[in-house]
Scaffold this active site. Structure first.
Site, PDB file in Angstrom:
ATOM      1  NE  ARG A  19      -2.516  -1.627   3.310  1.00 51.78           N
ATOM      2  CZ  ARG A  19      -2.935  -1.472   4.573  1.00 51.78           C
ATOM      3  NH1 ARG A  19      -3.890  -0.603   4.847  1.00 51.78           N
ATOM      4  NH2 ARG A  19      -2.391  -2.170   5.539  1.00 51.78           N
ATOM      5  CE  LYS A  26       4.910  -1.473   6.087  1.00 46.08           C
ATOM      6  NZ  LYS A  26       3.496  -1.771   6.393  1.00 46.08           N
TER       7      LYS A  26
HETATM    8  C1  UD1 Z   1      -0.594  -7.552  12.327  1.00 45.92           C
HETATM    9  C2  UD1 Z   1      -1.344  -8.462  13.311  1.00 45.92           C
HETATM   10  C3  UD1 Z   1      -2.555  -7.699  13.836  1.00 45.92           C
HETATM   11  C4  UD1 Z   1      -2.109  -6.409  14.481  1.00 45.92           C
HETATM   12  C5  UD1 Z   1      -1.254  -5.581  13.527  1.00 45.92           C
HETATM   13  C6  UD1 Z   1      -0.630  -4.410  14.241  1.00 45.92           C
HETATM   14  C7  UD1 Z   1      -1.033 -10.746  12.534  1.00 45.92           C
HETATM   15  C8  UD1 Z   1      -1.621 -11.879  11.794  1.00 45.92           C
HETATM   16  N1  UD1 Z   1      -1.752  -9.651  12.618  1.00 45.92           N
HETATM   17  O1  UD1 Z   1      -1.477  -7.282  11.243  1.00 45.92           O
HETATM   18  O2  UD1 Z   1      -3.260  -8.495  14.777  1.00 45.92           O
HETATM   19  O3  UD1 Z   1      -3.250  -5.676  14.897  1.00 45.92           O
HETATM   20  O4  UD1 Z   1      -0.176  -6.381  12.993  1.00 45.92           O
HETATM   21  O5  UD1 Z   1       0.020  -3.584  13.314  1.00 45.92           O
HETATM   22  O6  UD1 Z   1       0.069 -10.874  13.034  1.00 45.92           O
HETATM   23  N2  UD1 Z   1       5.714  -9.589   8.072  1.00 45.92           N
HETATM   24  C9  UD1 Z   1       6.777 -10.385   7.772  1.00 45.92           C
HETATM   25  N3  UD1 Z   1       6.579 -11.536   7.098  1.00 45.92           N
HETATM   26  C10 UD1 Z   1       5.344 -11.972   6.735  1.00 45.92           C
HETATM   27  C11 UD1 Z   1       4.239 -11.143   7.034  1.00 45.92           C
HETATM   28  C12 UD1 Z   1       4.459  -9.959   7.717  1.00 45.92           C
HETATM   29  O7  UD1 Z   1       7.918 -10.056   8.107  1.00 45.92           O
HETATM   30  O8  UD1 Z   1       5.242 -13.041   6.152  1.00 45.92           O
HETATM   31  C13 UD1 Z   1       5.947  -8.338   8.803  1.00 45.92           C
HETATM   32  C14 UD1 Z   1       5.560  -7.089   8.038  1.00 45.92           C
HETATM   33  O9  UD1 Z   1       6.672  -6.572   7.319  1.00 45.92           O
HETATM   34  C15 UD1 Z   1       5.126  -6.136   9.137  1.00 45.92           C
HETATM   35  C16 UD1 Z   1       4.636  -7.053  10.240  1.00 45.92           C
HETATM   36  O10 UD1 Z   1       5.142  -8.345   9.962  1.00 45.92           O
HETATM   37  O11 UD1 Z   1       6.214  -5.382   9.657  1.00 45.92           O
HETATM   38  C17 UD1 Z   1       3.115  -7.110  10.306  1.00 45.92           C
HETATM   39  O12 UD1 Z   1       2.628  -7.617   9.085  1.00 45.92           O
HETATM   40  P1  UD1 Z   1       1.334  -7.044   8.387  1.00 45.92           P
HETATM   41  O13 UD1 Z   1       1.037  -7.876   7.204  1.00 45.92           O
HETATM   42  O14 UD1 Z   1       1.464  -5.580   8.217  1.00 45.92           O
HETATM   43  O15 UD1 Z   1       0.259  -7.412   9.502  1.00 45.92           O
HETATM   44  P2  UD1 Z   1      -1.046  -6.608   9.829  1.00 45.92           P
HETATM   45  O16 UD1 Z   1      -2.083  -6.962   8.858  1.00 45.92           O
HETATM   46  O17 UD1 Z   1      -0.705  -5.192  10.026  1.00 45.92           O
HETATM   47 CA    CA Z   2       0.995  -3.500   9.481  1.00 43.29          CA
END
Ligand code: UD1
Ligand code: CA
Length: 466
Positions: A19, A26
């Site tokens: 996004r 990011k």
């Molecule tokens: C996540 C939480 C949510 C919380 C929110 C707070 C989960 C499933 N959900 O959601 O409950 O309210 O954060 O901001 O955990 N990332 C990785 N590898 C992956 C996926 C994500 O490193 O495979 C990292 C992303 O870069 C990011 C963080 O994990 O820094 C959170 O991932 P994101 O997909 O943004 O989760 P949210 O949907 O924000």
């Molecule tokens: Ca996030």
């Protein structure tokens, strides 16, 4: 150190950040002048983490290059299969003691926040704690489900029912957990959800089922401020600037309009100094007491003493300005410039790699580069050091103490001028000038009289008698 006192931090930063609509990973987008990931790492280290492990994936090469100097370990997550999979990529086998897990895109978090969460976790002798916050607009955050007051699960917004979406208590994405518990319970997480991802949030229910001590720690909404879009990026920057301004005002700095004043976190300013609207202070800039920074002044990595006036529209980079100096309006100080006490430069004066002596003045329209200017020197309007020669090398101009340089003079470097010398206006100085000498280097004035025809004298009007 007993193993339970040890603290490691895992920062999740492998996500794509779709996004943001930007080619830059990011977590490298700058918030208030530094990559947001750096703010998170600083907070982690400031909280006493022995080790910080960053989980990288999208744009990992670039992230690793930037993170190289921070004293962290980067762990690669091959495929972005969800937050639980990301945590597993952090090589949990050799972790001991307590572990904080946090997102790389929450740049408002500070060391004290993390320290407080860890203290709370330890006080309650918990196995796992989730930091939660009550938000007015809980949006896409995971919702905290409680049963008789006890947190029992986290449900992602995408998987939540309409009723669950009404819950305002959300998961901030920060967790404190015992390394042994994390290692064990994370293995049981499955990917049966709307996104087909391994959600770290599922660890809550799993740990509870294992009779673990699971806590929710309530924190202020600022901890939940994440950056997912350019708009949120700008908002986070604004919040950090305002937080800094508020702290400066508490320390006695006078800020005329906090909302239009921009000061980065590492900047230091002494009490009694005044910031006018529109000034932008960056990097490692330090300003003493009772100095005034007027509007539209940009200063980065510079050191400014006490009672200095930086007047409107000036631009300073890696410069040093001693006490009681005055700069501008519209002056430019480039790197390696030092203005000694009580010296002054005025409008449209540019200094580069210059030592500008005590009480010396360059009031107007001047360029001094690669120069050493002594004390009490007057540099007339329009003076130029010709420091860059046809051989494309830079040469030095040296001007002694108490020298008077007349307006519109050029110094063709390398050249030096002794103490108490006087340079006549309009001179192009190519040879050294000894002390106490007068040097004039310009064509002699040539005067040819009656060069243009004279108009016939107009007749005097007749004087009327009254
Ligand atoms: C996540 C939480 C949510 C919380 C929110 C707070 C989960 C499933 N959900 O959601 O409950 O309210 O954060 O901001 O955990 N990332 C990785 N590898 C992956 C996926 C994500 O490193 O495979 C990292 C992303 O870069 C990011 C963080 O994990 O820094 C959170 O991932 P994101 O997909 O943004 O989760 P949210 O949907 O924000
Ligand atoms: Ca996030």
């Amino acid at each position: 150190m007993p193993s339970q006192e040890r603290l490691s931090v895992i920062v999740l930063a492998a996500g794509k950040g779709t996004r943001m609509k930007s080619p830059l990973p990011k977590v490298l987008h700058p918030v208030a002048g530094r990559p947001m990931l750096e703010s998170v790492v600083r907070a982690a280290k400031g909280a006493g983490a022995e080790e910080v492990r960053i989980v990288v994936g999208h744009g990992s090469q670039l992230v690793k290059t930037v993170a190289e100097n921070w004293g962290v370990t980067c762990c690669e997550q091959k495929e972005q299969l969800g937050t639980a999979d990301a945590v597993k990529s952090a090589r949990l086998n050799d972790l001991e003691g307590d572990v904080v897990i946090m997102n790389g895109d929450h740049p408002l978090i500070e060391a004290e926040d993390i320290r407080a969460f860890v203290a709370e976790f330890r006080k309650h002798k918990a196995d796992l704690a989730v930091v939660t916050s009550d938000l007015k607009e809980p949006g896409q955050f995971g919702r905290i489900i409680r049963h008789q007051g006890q947190m029992v699960a986290i449900v992602e917004a995408k998987d939540a029912s309409a009723d669950t979406l009404k819950i305002r208590e959300v998961n901030t994405g920060i967790y404190v957990v015992k390394a042994s518990v994390l290692r064990n319970d994370i293995e049981r997480i499955q990917n049966k959800n709307s996104k087909g991802e391994y959600y770290l949030t599922d660890i809550i229910a799993i740990s509870l089922a294992h009779q673990r001590e699971v806590e929710a720690i309530k924190a202020s909404p600022k901890v939940a401020v994440g950056v997912n879009t350019q708009e949120e990026l700008a908002r986070a920057t604004r919040k950090i600037h305002l937080r800094k301004i508020r702290r400066l005002m508490e320390e006695g700095v006078v800020v005329i309009d906090p909302k239009s004043t921009y000061v980065e976190e590492a900047v230091k300013i002494g009490p009694g100094s005044v910031l006018y609207p529109g000034c932008f202070l960056r990097g490692r800039t330090q300003i003493g007491s009772f100095s005034v920074i007027e509007s539209n002044v940009f200063i980065s990595d510079s050191e400014i003493g006490d009672s200095v006036q930086i007047r409107a529209g000036s631009y300073l980079e890696s410069a040093k300005v001693h006490s009681k100096c005055s700069v501008g309006p519209y002056a430019r100080l480039r790197p390696e410039t030092v203005m000694h006490e009580e010296s002054q430069v005025g409008n449209f004066v540019e200094l580069k790699k210059v030592s500008f002596g005590k009480k010396s003045k360059a009031g107007h329209l001047t360029y001094l580069g690669d120069a050493e200017i002594g004390e009490n020197v007057n540099i007339g309007c329009g003076t130029i050091t010709c420091n860059y020669a046809a051989d494309r090398k830079k040469y030095k101009t040296k001007i002694g103490n108490n020298v008077f340089v007349g307006s519109d003079s050029q110094f063709v470097a390398p050249v030096s001028v002794g103490d108490h010398a006087v340079i006549g206006s309009g001179s192009t100085i190519t040879k050294d000038v000894p002390e106490h000498a007068l040097a004039v280097a310009r064509a002699k004035q040539f005067v040819k009289e009656n060069y243009t025809p004279k108009a016939p004298a107009a007749e005097a009007p007749e004087k009327k008698e009254d």
